[in-house]
Design a protein around this motif. Sequence first.
Motif, PDB file in Angstrom:
ATOM      1  N   GLU A  86       0.874  -1.157   0.087  1.00 43.30           N
ATOM      2  CA  GLU A  86       0.169  -0.086   0.156  1.00 43.30           C
ATOM      3  C   GLU A  86       0.705   1.252   0.049  1.00 43.30           C
ATOM      4  OE1 GLU A  86      -3.145   1.881   2.893  1.00 43.30           O
ATOM      5  OE2 GLU A  86      -3.482  -0.167   2.312  1.00 43.30           O
ATOM      6  N   GLU A  87       0.401   2.150  -0.797  1.00 39.09           N
ATOM      7  CA  GLU A  87       0.926   3.450  -0.656  1.00 39.09           C
ATOM      8  C   GLU A  87       0.697   4.472   0.257  1.00 39.09           C
ATOM      9  OE1 GLU A  87       2.261   5.991  -4.517  1.00 39.09           O
ATOM     10  OE2 GLU A  87       0.189   6.645  -3.784  1.00 39.09           O
ATOM     11  N   ILE A  88       1.670   4.962   1.067  1.00 40.29           N
ATOM     12  CA  ILE A  88       1.206   5.954   2.310  1.00 40.29           C
ATOM     13  C   ILE A  88       1.578   6.977   1.829  1.00 40.29           C
ATOM     14  CG2 ILE A  88       1.780   5.955   4.610  1.00 40.29           C
ATOM     15  CD1 ILE A  88       0.110   3.528   3.981  1.00 40.29           C
ATOM     16  N   ILE A  89       0.958   8.157   1.906  1.00 38.07           N
ATOM     17  CA  ILE A  89       1.247   9.563   1.865  1.00 38.07           C
ATOM     18  C   ILE A  89       1.209  10.358   3.077  1.00 38.07           C
ATOM     19  CG2 ILE A  89       0.628  11.637   0.352  1.00 38.07           C
ATOM     20  CD1 ILE A  89      -0.559   9.611  -1.764  1.00 38.07           C
ATOM     21  N   LEU A  90       2.161  10.906   3.402  1.00 40.03           N
ATOM     22  CA  LEU A  90       2.377  11.668   4.648  1.00 40.03           C
ATOM     23  C   LEU A  90       2.908  12.891   4.365  1.00 40.03           C
ATOM     24  CD1 LEU A  90       4.591   9.343   6.466  1.00 40.03           C
ATOM     25  CD2 LEU A  90       2.057   9.454   6.890  1.00 40.03           C
ATOM     26  N   ASP A 101      11.122  -1.466   8.021  1.00 41.11           N
ATOM     27  CA  ASP A 101      12.474  -0.561   8.149  1.00 41.11           C
ATOM     28  C   ASP A 101      12.299   0.485   7.417  1.00 41.11           C
ATOM     29  OD1 ASP A 101      14.819   0.345   8.324  1.00 41.11           O
ATOM     30  OD2 ASP A 101      15.921  -1.435   7.260  1.00 41.11           O
ATOM     31  N   VAL A 102      11.851   1.772   8.030  1.00 44.88           N
ATOM     32  CA  VAL A 102      11.654   3.011   7.165  1.00 44.88           C
ATOM     33  C   VAL A 102      12.810   3.281   6.332  1.00 44.88           C
ATOM     34  CG1 VAL A 102      11.194   5.561   7.308  1.00 44.88           C
ATOM     35  CG2 VAL A 102       9.945   3.332   8.856  1.00 44.88           C
ATOM     36  N   ASP A 103      13.957   3.034   6.968  1.00 45.35           N
ATOM     37  CA  ASP A 103      15.355   3.564   6.254  1.00 45.35           C
ATOM     38  C   ASP A 103      15.651   2.754   4.833  1.00 45.35           C
ATOM     39  OD1 ASP A 103      15.965   5.414   8.435  1.00 45.35           O
ATOM     40  OD2 ASP A 103      16.967   3.655   9.520  1.00 45.35           O
ATOM     41  N   SER A 104      14.954   1.591   4.819  1.00 42.09           N
ATOM     42  CA  SER A 104      15.205   0.798   3.642  1.00 42.09           C
ATOM     43  C   SER A 104      13.994   1.187   2.625  1.00 42.09           C
ATOM     44  CB  SER A 104      14.923  -0.546   3.793  1.00 42.09           C
ATOM     45  OG  SER A 104      13.610  -0.975   4.196  1.00 42.09           O
ATOM     46  N   LEU A 105      12.995   1.902   3.087  1.00 36.67           N
ATOM     47  CA  LEU A 105      11.844   2.521   2.118  1.00 36.67           C
ATOM     48  C   LEU A 105      12.159   3.476   1.103  1.00 36.67           C
ATOM     49  CD1 LEU A 105       8.915   2.661   4.546  1.00 36.67           C
ATOM     50  CD2 LEU A 105       9.425   0.733   2.931  1.00 36.67           C
ATOM     51  N   VAL A 106      11.884   3.513  -0.158  1.00 40.68           N
ATOM     52  CA  VAL A 106      12.248   4.619  -1.063  1.00 40.68           C
ATOM     53  C   VAL A 106      10.983   5.702  -0.951  1.00 40.68           C
ATOM     54  CG1 VAL A 106      12.485   5.230  -3.525  1.00 40.68           C
ATOM     55  CG2 VAL A 106      13.280   3.174  -2.525  1.00 40.68           C
ATOM     56  N   ASN A 107      11.445   6.914  -0.806  1.00 38.36           N
ATOM     57  CA  ASN A 107      10.753   8.050  -0.535  1.00 38.36           C
ATOM     58  C   ASN A 107      10.266   8.583  -1.998  1.00 38.36           C
ATOM     59  OD1 ASN A 107       9.095  10.356   0.130  1.00 38.36           O
ATOM     60  ND2 ASN A 107      10.559  11.153   1.331  1.00 38.36           N
ATOM     61  N   THR A 108       8.958   8.440  -2.793  1.00 33.53           N
ATOM     62  CA  THR A 108       9.098   8.904  -3.872  1.00 33.53           C
ATOM     63  C   THR A 108       8.237  10.415  -3.854  1.00 33.53           C
ATOM     64  OG1 THR A 108       6.937   7.921  -4.223  1.00 33.53           O
ATOM     65  CG2 THR A 108       8.693   6.666  -5.021  1.00 33.53           C
ATOM     66  N   GLY A 109       8.029  10.961  -2.525  1.00 35.77           N
ATOM     67  CA  GLY A 109       7.724  12.162  -2.626  1.00 35.77           C
ATOM     68  C   GLY A 109       8.809  13.300  -2.539  1.00 35.77           C
ATOM     69  N   ILE A 160       6.010   9.843   0.167  1.00 37.34           N
ATOM     70  CA  ILE A 160       5.257   8.951  -0.298  1.00 37.34           C
ATOM     71  C   ILE A 160       6.146   7.572  -0.108  1.00 37.34           C
ATOM     72  CG2 ILE A 160       3.933   8.040  -2.160  1.00 37.34           C
ATOM     73  CD1 ILE A 160       3.937  10.896  -3.142  1.00 37.34           C
ATOM     74  N   TYR A 161       5.597   6.572   0.679  1.00 36.05           N
ATOM     75  CA  TYR A 161       6.241   5.319   0.699  1.00 36.05           C
ATOM     76  C   TYR A 161       5.252   4.134   0.245  1.00 36.05           C
ATOM     77  CZ  TYR A 161       9.267   8.017   3.852  1.00 36.05           C
ATOM     78  OH  TYR A 161      10.010   8.901   4.581  1.00 36.05           O
ATOM     79  N   THR A 162       5.901   2.875  -0.145  1.00 35.17           N
ATOM     80  CA  THR A 162       4.834   1.917  -0.361  1.00 35.17           C
ATOM     81  C   THR A 162       5.558   0.763   0.674  1.00 35.17           C
ATOM     82  OG1 THR A 162       4.762   2.462  -2.795  1.00 35.17           O
ATOM     83  CG2 THR A 162       4.533  -0.037  -2.082  1.00 35.17           C
ATOM     84  N   VAL A 163       4.435   0.250   1.299  1.00 32.83           N
ATOM     85  CA  VAL A 163       4.892  -0.452   2.380  1.00 32.83           C
ATOM     86  C   VAL A 163       4.199  -1.630   2.221  1.00 32.83           C
ATOM     87  CG1 VAL A 163       5.307   1.362   4.199  1.00 32.83           C
ATOM     88  CG2 VAL A 163       2.965   0.353   3.951  1.00 32.83           C
ATOM     89  N   GLN A 164       4.734  -2.702   2.925  1.00 28.79           N
ATOM     90  CA  GLN A 164       4.074  -4.258   2.879  1.00 28.79           C
ATOM     91  C   GLN A 164       3.637  -4.542   4.257  1.00 28.79           C
ATOM     92  OE1 GLN A 164       6.516  -7.146   0.724  1.00 28.79           O
ATOM     93  NE2 GLN A 164       5.661  -6.431  -1.161  1.00 28.79           N
TER      94      GLN A 164
END
Length: 71
Positions: free
Chosen positions: A8-12, A32-40, A47-51
């Motif tokens: 799911e895409e999370i927009i903050l 692991d937030v540090d491993s997520l790619v921020n596309t915002g 904007i993160y896509t998390v599982q």
Amino acid sequence: MKDGLISEEIILTTDEREQTVFSDWARRTGVDVDSLVNTGCGCCVDIYTVQASAEQLAELRTRLAAVLAEP
């Protein structure tokens, strides 16, 4: 995608309260937030896509909605 997990895409916004809710949720659920790619852009939106499981994502949505409802 891992079994039982939903992507799911999370927009903050960069509002500290939203960021704290997301970071706390991620820590509790093992994301692991540090491993997520921020596309915002990073200056006003992240904007993160998390599982995560459906229940975990529902919890995050509820907590973020509560922050947005605060004055």
